[in-house]
Write a protein that holds these residues in place. Sequence first.
Motif, PDB file in Angstrom:
ATOM      1  N   VAL A  94       0.836  -1.204   0.000  1.00  0.00           N
ATOM      2  CA  VAL A  94       0.000   0.000   0.000  1.00  0.00           C
ATOM      3  C   VAL A  94       0.869   1.252   0.000  1.00  0.00           C
ATOM      4  CG1 VAL A  94      -1.555   1.406   1.414  1.00  0.00           C
ATOM      5  CG2 VAL A  94      -2.082  -0.990   1.011  1.00  0.00           C
ATOM      6  N   PHE A  95       1.910   1.267   0.842  1.00  0.00           N
ATOM      7  CA  PHE A  95       2.804   2.424   0.882  1.00  0.00           C
ATOM      8  C   PHE A  95       3.425   2.675  -0.493  1.00  0.00           C
ATOM      9  CE2 PHE A  95       3.657   1.447   5.604  1.00  0.00           C
ATOM     10  CZ  PHE A  95       2.546   2.186   5.973  1.00  0.00           C
ATOM     11  N   PHE A  96       3.847   1.605  -1.141  1.00  0.00           N
ATOM     12  CA  PHE A  96       4.453   1.737  -2.470  1.00  0.00           C
ATOM     13  C   PHE A  96       3.441   2.257  -3.483  1.00  0.00           C
ATOM     14  CE2 PHE A  96       5.394  -0.196  -6.637  1.00  0.00           C
ATOM     15  CZ  PHE A  96       6.642   0.367  -6.876  1.00  0.00           C
ATOM     16  N   SER A  97       2.248   1.695  -3.466  1.00  0.00           N
ATOM     17  CA  SER A  97       1.205   2.081  -4.426  1.00  0.00           C
ATOM     18  C   SER A  97       0.795   3.539  -4.243  1.00  0.00           C
ATOM     19  CB  SER A  97      -0.012   1.162  -4.251  1.00  0.00           C
ATOM     20  OG  SER A  97      -1.081   1.564  -5.063  1.00  0.00           O
ATOM     21  N   VAL A  98       0.559   3.939  -2.994  1.00  0.00           N
ATOM     22  CA  VAL A  98       0.150   5.319  -2.720  1.00  0.00           C
ATOM     23  C   VAL A  98       1.258   6.289  -3.110  1.00  0.00           C
ATOM     24  CG1 VAL A  98      -0.525   6.961  -0.931  1.00  0.00           C
ATOM     25  CG2 VAL A  98      -1.453   4.648  -0.909  1.00  0.00           C
ATOM     26  N   SER A  99       2.502   5.911  -2.838  1.00  0.00           N
ATOM     27  CA  SER A  99       3.625   6.787  -3.193  1.00  0.00           C
ATOM     28  C   SER A  99       3.671   7.026  -4.698  1.00  0.00           C
ATOM     29  CB  SER A  99       4.945   6.175  -2.720  1.00  0.00           C
ATOM     30  OG  SER A  99       4.975   6.066  -1.307  1.00  0.00           O
ATOM     31  N   LEU A 100       3.518   5.958  -5.484  1.00  0.00           N
ATOM     32  CA  LEU A 100       3.491   6.119  -6.944  1.00  0.00           C
ATOM     33  C   LEU A 100       2.337   7.022  -7.374  1.00  0.00           C
ATOM     34  CD1 LEU A 100       4.211   2.622  -8.565  1.00  0.00           C
ATOM     35  CD2 LEU A 100       5.692   4.617  -8.497  1.00  0.00           C
ATOM     36  N   PHE A 101       1.178   6.803  -6.788  1.00  0.00           N
ATOM     37  CA  PHE A 101      -0.008   7.586  -7.150  1.00  0.00           C
ATOM     38  C   PHE A 101       0.196   9.066  -6.842  1.00  0.00           C
ATOM     39  CE2 PHE A 101      -4.189   9.360  -5.971  1.00  0.00           C
ATOM     40  CZ  PHE A 101      -4.859   9.185  -7.166  1.00  0.00           C
ATOM     41  N   LEU A 102       0.734   9.372  -5.665  1.00  0.00           N
ATOM     42  CA  LEU A 102       0.904  10.774  -5.271  1.00  0.00           C
ATOM     43  C   LEU A 102       2.031  11.449  -6.054  1.00  0.00           C
ATOM     44  CD1 LEU A 102       0.360  10.579  -1.402  1.00  0.00           C
ATOM     45  CD2 LEU A 102      -1.274  11.177  -3.196  1.00  0.00           C
ATOM     46  N   ILE A 103       3.123  10.719  -6.310  1.00  0.00           N
ATOM     47  CA  ILE A 103       4.192  11.288  -7.139  1.00  0.00           C
ATOM     48  C   ILE A 103       3.664  11.562  -8.544  1.00  0.00           C
ATOM     49  CG2 ILE A 103       6.409  10.799  -8.233  1.00  0.00           C
ATOM     50  CD1 ILE A 103       7.146   9.202  -5.711  1.00  0.00           C
ATOM     51  N   GLY A 104       2.913  10.611  -9.080  1.00  0.00           N
ATOM     52  CA  GLY A 104       2.307  10.820 -10.396  1.00  0.00           C
ATOM     53  C   GLY A 104       1.358  11.999 -10.403  1.00  0.00           C
ATOM     54  N   SER A 105       0.577  12.163  -9.322  1.00  0.00           N
ATOM     55  CA  SER A 105      -0.355  13.294  -9.236  1.00  0.00           C
ATOM     56  C   SER A 105       0.394  14.621  -9.239  1.00  0.00           C
ATOM     57  CB  SER A 105      -1.203  13.180  -7.962  1.00  0.00           C
ATOM     58  OG  SER A 105      -2.011  12.021  -7.981  1.00  0.00           O
ATOM     59  N   ALA A 106       1.472  14.683  -8.452  1.00  0.00           N
ATOM     60  CA  ALA A 106       2.266  15.922  -8.401  1.00  0.00           C
ATOM     61  C   ALA A 106       2.861  16.243  -9.766  1.00  0.00           C
ATOM     62  CB  ALA A 106       3.367  15.787  -7.354  1.00  0.00           C
ATOM     63  N   LEU A 107       3.362  15.230 -10.447  1.00  0.00           N
ATOM     64  CA  LEU A 107       3.960  15.449 -11.768  1.00  0.00           C
ATOM     65  C   LEU A 107       2.900  15.857 -12.789  1.00  0.00           C
ATOM     66  CD1 LEU A 107       6.500  12.473 -11.896  1.00  0.00           C
ATOM     67  CD2 LEU A 107       7.009  14.907 -11.600  1.00  0.00           C
ATOM     68  N   CYS A 108       1.693  15.297 -12.676  1.00  0.00           N
ATOM     69  CA  CYS A 108       0.606  15.706 -13.576  1.00  0.00           C
ATOM     70  C   CYS A 108       0.309  17.194 -13.405  1.00  0.00           C
ATOM     71  CB  CYS A 108      -0.657  14.898 -13.283  1.00  0.00           C
ATOM     72  SG  CYS A 108      -0.626  13.188 -13.867  1.00  0.00           S
ATOM     73  N   GLY A 109       0.254  17.651 -12.164  1.00  0.00           N
ATOM     74  CA  GLY A 109      -0.016  19.053 -11.913  1.00  0.00           C
ATOM     75  C   GLY A 109       1.081  19.968 -12.411  1.00  0.00           C
ATOM     76  N   MET A 110       2.315  19.445 -12.472  1.00  0.00           N
ATOM     77  CA  MET A 110       3.458  20.241 -12.905  1.00  0.00           C
ATOM     78  C   MET A 110       3.685  20.165 -14.406  1.00  0.00           C
ATOM     79  SD  MET A 110       5.964  18.920  -9.841  1.00  0.00           S
ATOM     80  CE  MET A 110       7.430  19.516 -10.674  1.00  0.00           C
ATOM     81  N   ALA A 111       2.877  19.370 -15.125  1.00  0.00           N
ATOM     82  CA  ALA A 111       3.118  19.103 -16.541  1.00  0.00           C
ATOM     83  C   ALA A 111       3.179  20.383 -17.361  1.00  0.00           C
ATOM     84  CB  ALA A 111       2.042  18.179 -17.093  1.00  0.00           C
ATOM     85  N   THR A 112       4.146  20.439 -18.252  1.00  0.00           N
ATOM     86  CA  THR A 112       4.316  21.590 -19.143  1.00  0.00           C
ATOM     87  C   THR A 112       4.133  21.221 -20.605  1.00  0.00           C
ATOM     88  OG1 THR A 112       6.702  21.185 -19.151  1.00  0.00           O
ATOM     89  CG2 THR A 112       5.864  22.779 -17.543  1.00  0.00           C
ATOM     90  N   SER A 113       3.883  19.953 -20.873  1.00  0.00           N
ATOM     91  CA  SER A 113       3.634  19.497 -22.241  1.00  0.00           C
ATOM     92  C   SER A 113       2.697  18.307 -22.182  1.00  0.00           C
ATOM     93  CB  SER A 113       4.935  19.105 -22.936  1.00  0.00           C
ATOM     94  OG  SER A 113       5.475  17.925 -22.362  1.00  0.00           O
ATOM     95  N   MET A 114       2.082  17.992 -23.305  1.00  0.00           N
ATOM     96  CA  MET A 114       1.155  16.871 -23.347  1.00  0.00           C
ATOM     97  C   MET A 114       1.877  15.545 -23.109  1.00  0.00           C
ATOM     98  SD  MET A 114      -2.028  16.091 -23.560  1.00  0.00           S
ATOM     99  CE  MET A 114      -2.919  17.424 -24.365  1.00  0.00           C
TER     100      MET A 114
END
Length: 513
Positions: free
Chosen positions: A91-111
């Motif tokens: 669970v810790f691993f899965s949530v970490s991936l999800f939250l890191i991915g969420s942060a990167l999605c918000g920071m996205a500068t290109s499609m």
Amino acid sequence: MSNASTNAPAPQTPDGAPETSVRLVIGSVAVLMLLAALDQTIVSTALPTIVADLGGLDHLSWVVTAYILASTVVAPLYGKLGDTFGRRNVVFFSVSLFLIGSALCGMATSMLFLILARALQGLGGGGLFVLALSIIGDVIAPKDRGKIQGVFAGVFGLSSVAGPLLGGWFVDVFTWHWIFYINLPFGLLALAGFAYGFKPTGKRERAKIDLFGALTLSITLASVVLLTSLAGTQFPWSAPQSLGLMALFATALALFLIAETRAADPILPLALFKMNTFWVTSVISFISGAMMFGALTFIPVYLQLAKGASATASGLQLIPMTFGILSASTISGRFMTATGKYRRLPIIGLTLASLGLLSLTRLSADLPSWQLWASLVAVGAGMGTIFPVVTTAVQNAAPREMLGTATAAGLMFRQVGGSIAVALFGALFATRLAASMGGIDIPGLGNVAELGPQRLAALPAEAQAVLAQSVSTALRPVYAIATALAVTGLFFAFLLEEIPLESRITPHKPAPA
């Protein structure tokens, strides 16, 4: 783990955890599951704004497909990893991936950046679905799981409607970036609650992961999701890309079946399919996923193009379906807890869904709203009756050491069923719409993806009337096929064996021979 003493001063789970800890765990994983489910749909209403900001219109569909593809492919692997190494660390691993991915999605500068971040987010989100459902089997006795699975079914149904509404609200009030950033505080808070309530057992197993089985299963799932998501929209079904994906699917599936017969510890033990409860609920999961996603996807299309409703208004009119899911899942869960039985529930649920979908075959431009709402309540009630049962029944029947694997398989079949149904129904709708327009030449009407309320409002009144009737006519075969699927599922529901739900967690059950 030892069973709790019957004369303990505080309520105990069968694994000896205080009831307050159990409630904290259930609440935490429910929030995590809600976040993962929301991210399947929350992007849809924000896509035009995202494209205007980042560009990349040609890759628009991949913003949605990348998440669904990644979350579907990894589901079986998470189930096996949780069974082997314990669900807490996974669970810790899965949530970490999800939250890191969420942060990167918000920071996205290109499609391209956004698509890759969405894939990473999906790799974590797929684990949250599986682990949330599997953890119920760790902390709740089978007879009591129905109530909790009912809550989770309601969360899943709610997210399907709330996602597009929240996405539009964030775009209007803030920026599209907050669609992803909002996951961070809620995800971290839920993870902290889970860490506090779900204590480690101290047990570790050394097992050889079936890497080849995991690889071939991932390729099998990826090819079928890509085929049904892209064929007919990005390229024709007869194109080399489609034929190549079909060949890849067939080859990978054959290799997966061979691998699972030889693996010492298979990623998806084929012996599970010898269990009546497992294979019947898998069929029902596939069909229910197809029915739910099919109904949810095309009702807004009908409301916007045939009724002229706005995107937000069409989303709000799906609330009756959510009400049906929430009410029926709660009632079904309590029924299972009170009686320890479940067999009649999918029969009732698929009957309700069949009637609701059958009534949707009468869609017309002048259909009264109350008739549509009644149909959606029936479909939702059917789904809400089915979802808690399939997970609870298979967890009750499967050996404890295969609990996560069996749970993941059911979710996998539901996701794949939904993906295939939406793609095939979309292709059928587009073909029927073009045919039913009667040769009227209005540019873009043959392309479902380009239709919308704005285009409808710009058309002459005569064209609007023709389009409204054509949309209704084109959707009728979609719901006719969905009705046939529901009736087929009803047939399989009568084949389901009933194993009385136990009032405590059994450490091990004999594995199927």
